[in-house]
Enzyme design. Structure first.
Site, short mmCIF file in Angstrom:
data_model
loop_
_atom_site.label_atom_id
_atom_site.label_comp_id
_atom_site.label_asym_id
_atom_site.label_seq_id
_atom_site.Cartn_x
_atom_site.Cartn_y
_atom_site.Cartn_z
N HIS A 308 48.50 22.03 -69.51
CA HIS A 308 47.98 21.14 -70.57
C HIS A 308 46.52 21.47 -70.82
CE1 HIS A 308 47.09 17.49 -72.84
NE2 HIS A 308 48.39 17.39 -73.01
N ASP A 366 56.41 16.83 -71.68
CA ASP A 366 57.65 17.44 -72.17
C ASP A 366 58.60 17.89 -71.07
OD1 ASP A 366 55.51 18.66 -74.61
OD2 ASP A 366 57.21 17.35 -75.05
C1 SDX Z 1 51.99 18.84 -75.62
O1 SDX Z 1 47.19 18.45 -76.59
C2 SDX Z 1 48.01 17.52 -76.31
O2 SDX Z 1 47.63 16.40 -76.00
C3 SDX Z 1 49.47 17.90 -76.42
C4 SDX Z 1 50.47 16.87 -75.96
C5 SDX Z 1 50.46 15.63 -76.84
O3 SDX Z 1 50.85 14.56 -76.35
O4 SDX Z 1 50.14 15.78 -78.05
O5 SDX Z 1 50.21 16.47 -74.62
C6 SDX Z 1 51.89 17.40 -76.05
O6 SDX Z 1 51.89 19.70 -76.43
C7 SDX Z 1 52.17 19.14 -74.17
C8 SDX Z 1 52.17 20.69 -73.86
C9 SDX Z 1 53.58 21.21 -74.11
N1 SDX Z 1 53.59 22.71 -74.06
C10 SDX Z 1 54.18 23.34 -73.04
O7 SDX Z 1 54.69 22.78 -72.08
C11 SDX Z 1 54.24 24.86 -73.22
C12 SDX Z 1 53.80 25.56 -71.92
N2 SDX Z 1 52.38 25.31 -71.73
C13 SDX Z 1 51.42 26.30 -72.19
O8 SDX Z 1 51.78 26.92 -73.40
C14 SDX Z 1 49.98 25.81 -72.09
O9 SDX Z 1 49.86 25.25 -70.85
C15 SDX Z 1 49.45 24.83 -73.13
C16 SDX Z 1 49.64 25.33 -74.52
C17 SDX Z 1 50.09 23.50 -72.99
C18 SDX Z 1 47.95 24.65 -72.85
O10 SDX Z 1 47.36 25.83 -73.18
P1 SDX Z 1 45.77 26.05 -72.99
O11 SDX Z 1 45.06 24.82 -72.62
O12 SDX Z 1 45.29 26.79 -74.18
O13 SDX Z 1 45.72 26.89 -71.69
P2 SDX Z 1 45.83 28.45 -71.67
O14 SDX Z 1 46.95 28.85 -72.56
O15 SDX Z 1 44.48 29.00 -71.94
O16 SDX Z 1 46.27 28.67 -70.17
C19 SDX Z 1 45.28 28.79 -69.17
C20 SDX Z 1 45.90 29.80 -68.20
C21 SDX Z 1 46.34 31.08 -68.89
O17 SDX Z 1 46.25 32.12 -67.94
P3 SDX Z 1 44.91 33.11 -67.97
O18 SDX Z 1 44.81 33.61 -69.39
O19 SDX Z 1 43.77 32.21 -67.57
O20 SDX Z 1 45.27 34.16 -66.97
O21 SDX Z 1 47.09 29.22 -67.63
C22 SDX Z 1 48.19 30.01 -68.00
C23 SDX Z 1 47.80 30.87 -69.18
O22 SDX Z 1 48.53 32.07 -69.23
N3 SDX Z 1 49.27 29.09 -68.37
C24 SDX Z 1 50.53 29.21 -68.02
C25 SDX Z 1 51.19 28.09 -68.54
N4 SDX Z 1 50.30 27.34 -69.21
C26 SDX Z 1 49.13 27.96 -69.11
N5 SDX Z 1 51.20 30.16 -67.33
C27 SDX Z 1 52.52 29.97 -67.13
N6 SDX Z 1 53.22 28.89 -67.61
C28 SDX Z 1 52.57 27.94 -68.31
N7 SDX Z 1 53.26 26.89 -68.79
#
Ligand code: SDX
Length: 432
Positions: A308, A366
């Protein structure tokens, strides 16, 4: 340096300016950079708006470290335990919990707006039988601006009120029409004698051929899920609604933009993606392989329902929903739920993994919600629609707050240009 300002000085110390600090009720202060470009000729740079406050808002507060979520100051745990979705909707829209008579009037108003214009229903005759429900939802909500001309004046408080009640009331009806198209069943009209979630279940699952008995447990579970999904500060889809609405676009079009943003698997589309991921994993022995895929930077696969932007420990909503899963599955007589067992196992494996610990990746809202939707018999393709039904009141509350802000202006970010320097046109016969 004044306690209410930061001093910004450039690298060679030849220029500096004071950046005023604004303090909120609670949470991080913000630096006001409104005069930065005018005085220093530079922009700030924050792709994805990781550390950028886009507005001031009195609706929802999140503390990502402490796992706090409050609607108008009320902790979501208390609202989940004591309130109901339409009371929370009133709170988000009007800022205060309603009196008994206000709540009765609000419920009555919502109940009387649940039907769709018959012309809108005919849209569903044009969609393919297997159209994704989110495609239908965004299309039909956008089309409301072609029907409800009496609520297009964004400067008219009464029009804004009718718009808010109308769209809150009609989302379940539009969702039900989409579900029935996919199911090949006749559309079921709303009933004003039912509660918000009872009406939704009736429109989703009743058929003309036999009486339909509403499952009270399912109605209560959906009511709680809608409370938990109702708002979440400046998330992607809410920011989209604010951005679209800031141009003065009609509110139905702004909400349709929010629905489209929510559909993405990185956002609200994750609840559908979680179920498809769990079905792909299949059984616990495959979990390590998928966790390794999620950790592989060269593999686009991510563990859906994990991570998140704001919560860097448990999402308080995920904690409540996980506990709900146990209760709902038991009450629905579904104690044997391989999907839920697999989700619990996946969560345990991930939470013990160094990569997930180091990156603060925890289950989000989710991760478990789809398991409850599945237990209630809701098709997987409808899961993000369920998220949209809950979140619409948050989108409307933010749209209203933005549109009534006396200092409001159109949202128009700048950029860092990295394209070619100026060059002259070359006629086609001189190009190599
Ligand atoms: C919602 O914003 C909100 O409030 C949203 C929400 C709402 O109520 O409106 O809470 C609802 O959208 C919840 C999130 C649902 N999405 C997912 O579950 C999809 C999987 N999650 C990821 O796509 C990710 O965690 C996000 C999109 C939720 C957050 O992305 P960020 O904050 O931009 O974090 P990032 O992508 O920069 O990740 C930081 C690191 C990265 O690695 P590095 O580049 O530092 O090496 O963490 C890794 C990412 O690759 N990472 C994950 C991961 N989520 C982040 N690696 C594996 N699996 C994951 N799920």
């Amino acid at each position: 340096m004044s306690k209410d300002a930061y001093t910004l000085t450039n690298a060679d110390g030849s220029s500096s300016m004071e950046l005023p600090v604004h303090k909120g009720t609670v949470g991080p202060d913000v630096l006001d950079i409104g005069s930065l470009y005018r005085e220093q000729g530079v922009f700030t740079y924050d792709p994805g708006f990781v550390a950028t406050g886009s507005c001031s808002s009195a609706i929802t507060y999140i503390d990502g470290v402490k796992g706090v979520l409050m609607y108008r100051g009320y902790p979501v745990e208390q609202l989940a335990a004591h309130s109901n979705f339409l009371e929370v909707a009133f709170l988000l829209l009007y800022g205060e919990l309603p009196t008994a008579s206000q709540l009765e009037d609000f419920n009555e108003s919502i109940n009387r707006h649940t039907m769709l214009n018959e012309g809108m229903l005919r849209f569903f005759n044009g969609f393919r039988y297997d159209a994704h429900p989110m495609a239908m939802l965004s299309a039909v909500v956008g089309s409301m601006s072609a029907y409800y001309h009496d609520t297009m004046d964004i400067n008219n408080p009464e029009a804004r009120k009718v718009f808010a009640h109308r769209i809150l009331a009609k989302l379940p009806t539009i969702a039900a029409a989409a579900l029935k198209l996919n199911a090949g069943q006749p559309f079921i009209y709303p009933r004003n004698d039912l509660s918000y979630t009872e009406n939704l279940l009736h429109m989703f699952f009743a058929v003309p051929a036999e009486p339909y008995e509403i499952n009270k447990i399912a109605a209560q579970a959906l009511d709680l899920l809608f409370i938990l999904h109702a708002d979440h500060e400046q998330n992607c889809s809410t920011s989209t609604v604010r951005m679209a609405g800031s141009s003065g676009a009609n509110p139905y079009s702004a909400i349709a933009a929010g629905i489209s943003a929510l559909w993405g698997p990185a956002h609200g589309g994750a609840n559908e993606a979680v179920l498809r991921m769990l079905e792909q994993i299949g059984e616990a022995k495959n979990i390590p392989r998928f966790v390794d895929k999620a950790k592989d930077r060269d593999d686009p696969f991510r563990l859906m329902g994990f991570g998140h932007r704001v919560y860097k420990n448990f999402d308080p909503r995920a904690t409540i929903i996980r506990e709900m899963c146990h209760k709902v599955l038991k009450q629905m007589g579904r104690t044997n739920s391989p999907l839920f067992d697999l989700a619990l196992e996946l969560e345990q494996v991930a939470l013990k993994d160094e990569y997930f610990i180091e990156k603060n990746l925890y289950p989000n809202v989710d991760f478990y919600s789809g398991i409850i939707y599945r237990a209630l018999g809701i098709p997987t393709s409808m899961f993000t629609v369920m998220f949209a039904i809950g979140r619409t009141v948050g989108w409307v509350a933010h749209w209203k707050e933005m549109i009534t802000d006396p200092g409001g202006k159109i949202s128009r970010p700048r950029q860092l240009y990295t394209g070619p320097p100026q060059r002259d046109y070359v006629p086609v016969d001189q190009r190599s």
